[in-house]
Design an enzyme around this catalytic site. Structure first.
Site, PDB file in Angstrom:
ATOM      1  N   SER A  85       0.824  -1.204   0.000  1.00 40.51           N
ATOM      2  CA  SER A  85       0.000   0.000   0.000  1.00 40.51           C
ATOM      3  C   SER A  85       0.859   1.254   0.000  1.00 40.51           C
ATOM      4  O   SER A  85       1.692   1.451   0.899  1.00 40.51           O
ATOM      5  CB  SER A  85      -0.898   0.016   1.238  1.00 40.51           C
ATOM      6  OG  SER A  85      -1.449   1.309   1.386  1.00 40.51           O
TER       7      SER A  85
ATOM      8  N   HIS B  90      -1.581  -1.162  -3.974  1.00 46.13           N
ATOM      9  CA  HIS B  90      -2.821  -0.813  -3.268  1.00 46.13           C
ATOM     10  C   HIS B  90      -2.869   0.701  -3.043  1.00 46.13           C
ATOM     11  O   HIS B  90      -1.914   1.298  -2.552  1.00 46.13           O
ATOM     12  CB  HIS B  90      -2.817  -1.565  -1.936  1.00 46.13           C
ATOM     13  CG  HIS B  90      -4.051  -1.458  -1.118  1.00 46.13           C
ATOM     14  ND1 HIS B  90      -5.132  -2.303  -1.277  1.00 46.13           N
ATOM     15  CD2 HIS B  90      -4.380  -0.626  -0.087  1.00 46.13           C
ATOM     16  CE1 HIS B  90      -6.065  -1.997  -0.382  1.00 46.13           C
ATOM     17  NE2 HIS B  90      -5.637  -0.976   0.350  1.00 46.13           N
TER      18      HIS B  90
ATOM     19  N   ASP C 175      -5.024   3.708  -1.217  1.00 48.29           N
ATOM     20  CA  ASP C 175      -6.011   3.979  -0.180  1.00 48.29           C
ATOM     21  C   ASP C 175      -6.624   5.368  -0.358  1.00 48.29           C
ATOM     22  O   ASP C 175      -5.998   6.380  -0.031  1.00 48.29           O
ATOM     23  CB  ASP C 175      -5.353   3.873   1.199  1.00 48.29           C
ATOM     24  CG  ASP C 175      -5.072   2.429   1.568  1.00 48.29           C
ATOM     25  OD1 ASP C 175      -6.040   1.641   1.616  1.00 48.29           O
ATOM     26  OD2 ASP C 175      -3.900   2.088   1.794  1.00 48.29           O
TER      27      ASP C 175
ATOM     28  N   MET D 246      -9.158   8.067   0.784  1.00 46.39           N
ATOM     29  CA  MET D 246      -9.934   8.441   1.981  1.00 46.39           C
ATOM     30  C   MET D 246     -10.533   9.822   1.782  1.00 46.39           C
ATOM     31  O   MET D 246      -9.869  10.719   1.252  1.00 46.39           O
ATOM     32  CB  MET D 246      -9.009   8.470   3.208  1.00 46.39           C
ATOM     33  CG  MET D 246      -8.285   7.160   3.455  1.00 46.39           C
ATOM     34  SD  MET D 246      -7.367   7.218   5.005  1.00 46.39           S
ATOM     35  CE  MET D 246      -6.420   5.699   4.866  1.00 46.39           C
TER      36      MET D 246
ATOM     37  N   MET E 152     -11.035  -5.951   6.576  1.00 40.56           N
ATOM     38  CA  MET E 152     -10.212  -4.973   7.299  1.00 40.56           C
ATOM     39  C   MET E 152      -9.759  -5.612   8.602  1.00 40.56           C
ATOM     40  O   MET E 152     -10.577  -6.009   9.434  1.00 40.56           O
ATOM     41  CB  MET E 152     -11.001  -3.695   7.593  1.00 40.56           C
ATOM     42  CG  MET E 152     -11.313  -2.837   6.383  1.00 40.56           C
ATOM     43  SD  MET E 152      -9.893  -2.421   5.339  1.00 40.56           S
ATOM     44  CE  MET E 152      -8.812  -1.572   6.495  1.00 40.56           C
TER      45      MET E 152
ATOM     46  N   GLY F  15      -8.581   3.862   7.967  1.00 40.36           N
ATOM     47  CA  GLY F  15      -8.334   5.292   8.162  1.00 40.36           C
ATOM     48  C   GLY F  15      -6.885   5.676   8.360  1.00 40.36           C
ATOM     49  O   GLY F  15      -6.505   6.805   8.088  1.00 40.36           O
TER      50      GLY F  15
ATOM     51  N   GLY G 268      -2.572   4.076   8.427  1.00 47.94           N
ATOM     52  CA  GLY G 268      -1.596   2.991   8.372  1.00 47.94           C
ATOM     53  C   GLY G 268      -0.978   2.812   9.756  1.00 47.94           C
ATOM     54  O   GLY G 268      -1.194   3.624  10.665  1.00 47.94           O
ATOM     55  N   GLY G 269      -0.233   1.736   9.909  1.00 46.79           N
ATOM     56  CA  GLY G 269       0.557   1.545  11.122  1.00 46.79           C
ATOM     57  C   GLY G 269      -0.196   1.163  12.380  1.00 46.79           C
ATOM     58  O   GLY G 269       0.319   1.330  13.484  1.00 46.79           O
TER      59      GLY G 269
ATOM     60  N   ASP H  17      -6.290  -6.480   5.167  1.00 45.69           N
ATOM     61  CA  ASP H  17      -5.725  -5.128   5.090  1.00 45.69           C
ATOM     62  C   ASP H  17      -5.590  -4.511   6.478  1.00 45.69           C
ATOM     63  O   ASP H  17      -6.591  -4.239   7.140  1.00 45.69           O
ATOM     64  CB  ASP H  17      -6.638  -4.266   4.206  1.00 45.69           C
ATOM     65  CG  ASP H  17      -6.030  -2.909   3.884  1.00 45.69           C
ATOM     66  OD1 ASP H  17      -4.865  -2.664   4.249  1.00 45.69           O
ATOM     67  OD2 ASP H  17      -6.744  -2.093   3.269  1.00 45.69           O
ATOM     68  N   GLY H  18      -4.340  -4.277   6.868  1.00 41.46           N
ATOM     69  CA  GLY H  18      -4.074  -3.569   8.109  1.00 41.46           C
ATOM     70  C   GLY H  18      -3.278  -4.389   9.110  1.00 41.46           C
ATOM     71  O   GLY H  18      -3.710  -5.459   9.528  1.00 41.46           O
ATOM     72  N   GLY H  19      -2.095  -3.891   9.440  1.00 42.41           N
ATOM     73  CA  GLY H  19      -1.275  -4.552  10.452  1.00 42.41           C
ATOM     74  C   GLY H  19      -0.741  -5.902  10.015  1.00 42.41           C
ATOM     75  O   GLY H  19      -0.355  -6.730  10.850  1.00 42.41           O
TER      76      GLY H  19
ATOM     77  N   GLY I  40       1.242  -1.866   4.206  1.00 47.21           N
ATOM     78  CA  GLY I  40       1.827  -0.538   4.074  1.00 47.21           C
ATOM     79  C   GLY I  40       3.121  -0.467   4.865  1.00 47.21           C
ATOM     80  O   GLY I  40       4.220  -0.576   4.319  1.00 47.21           O
TER      81      GLY I  40
HETATM   82  C1  DX5 Z   1      -5.937   1.422   6.308  1.00 50.82           C
HETATM   83  C2  DX5 Z   1      -5.625   1.103   4.883  1.00 50.82           C
HETATM   84  C3  DX5 Z   1      -4.499   0.166   4.683  1.00 50.82           C
HETATM   85  C4  DX5 Z   1      -3.168   0.664   5.192  1.00 50.82           C
HETATM   86  C5  DX5 Z   1      -2.478  -0.512   5.789  1.00 50.82           C
HETATM   87  O1  DX5 Z   1      -7.079   2.184   6.359  1.00 50.82           O
HETATM   88  O2  DX5 Z   1      -6.759   0.545   4.237  1.00 50.82           O
HETATM   89  O3  DX5 Z   1      -4.397  -0.241   3.326  1.00 50.82           O
HETATM   90  O4  DX5 Z   1      -2.337   1.198   4.204  1.00 50.82           O
HETATM   91  O5  DX5 Z   1      -1.344  -0.055   6.408  1.00 50.82           O
HETATM   92  P1  DX5 Z   1      -0.535  -0.912   7.439  1.00 50.82           P
HETATM   93  O6  DX5 Z   1       0.015  -2.101   6.681  1.00 50.82           O
HETATM   94  O7  DX5 Z   1       0.498   0.044   7.888  1.00 50.82           O
HETATM   95  O8  DX5 Z   1      -1.467  -1.331   8.522  1.00 50.82           O
HETATM   96 ZN    ZN Z   2      -6.384  -0.264   2.199  1.00 55.77          ZN
END
Ligand code: DX5
Ligand code: ZN
Length: 216
Positions: A5, A30, A32, A34, A134, A139, A141-142, A172-174, A194
């Site tokens: 991402s 990917h 994102d 928002m 999700m 919303g 990253g990280g 997606d996420g973490g 990400g």
């Molecule tokens: C969060 C996004 C993710 C994000 C993931 O809202 O949809 O795609 O980039 O980031 P990491 O891998 O840092 O959790």
């Molecule tokens: Zn995403």
């Protein structure tokens, strides 16, 4: 399969970061999106994707975290998205918006937030190309991975087998070294990353390492 991402990258060098995704051996990139309404943050719109499109042959996986995505689908398709994922919670017209994406010849994905059950999207499972679970609250990253969401991946995997459906399952996420095996064993096909990806200096070795972890 991996979909790094760009949210985890430096936007001032977006072109190079996109090239780094391809050089690492990923198949997808990917994006994102928002809108400051569906989620608190605002990232970028279709022009960002359009400007990056000529630089890459990667599959552009566009994750729309926006209200009423049906208003914007055409614009993101024109920008060069290959797969468009909309949140089940973001529209009153989920079937219609997925149909719009499919009619344009692109892949249609549906995403669910951590608190949304698989049953909520059951009616659309036969028509989607992808389901995005999700594994954090959308919303930012990280964030820390929410382990309870893995059960939904397993449920989607069972429903896919029972119904003879062909959707891929994304997480997606973490996502990273610590949970990739568990996700893969539950039925995940596409790992969106990400922070974990962009924190690595040697991104290609990192993806190889993850492949070895899931195959072990
Ligand atoms: C969060 C996004 C993710 C994000 C993931 O809202 O949809 O795609 O980039 O980031 P990491 O891998 O840092 O959790
Ligand atoms: Zn995403």
């Amino acid at each position: 399969m991996f979909s790094p991402s760009l949210l985890g990258s430096d936007f001032s060098r977006a072109g190079e970061e996109l090239e780094a995704i391809a050089a690492a051996g990923a198949d997808y990139a990917h994006f994102d999106v928002m809108d400051g309404n569906f989620v608190p943050e605002i990232t970028f719109g279709a022009k960002f994707i359009e400007d990056l499109r000529p630089l890459s042959d990667l599959v552009f996986d566009v994750h729309l975290m926006i209200e009423n995505p049906e208003k914007h689908i055409d614009r993101f398709i024109k920008a060069g998205a290959d797969m468009l994922t909309v949140h089940a919670e973001s529209t009153r017209h989920l079937w219609r918006v997925l149909q719009m994406i499919k009619e344009s010849g692109k892949d249609a994905g549906v995403a669910i937030n951590p608190a949304t059950p698989v049953s909520f999207i059951e009616p659309v499972l036969p028509i989607v190309d992808s389901v995005l679970v999700m594994t954090v609250n959308p919303g930012w990253g990280g964030q820390r991975f929410i382990r309870e969401t893995v059960d939904k991946i397993a449920e989607l995997d069972s429903r896919r087998a029972e119904g003879g459906f062909s959707y891929i399952i994304g997480a997606d996420g973490g996502v990273g070294r610590k949970n990739i095996k568990e996700l893969y064993d539950s039925g995940m096909n596409l790992a969106i990353m990400g922070t974990a990806f962009f924190n690595e200096d040697d991104k290609s070795s990192f993806l190889h390492e993850l492949e070895e972890i899931v195959e072990a």
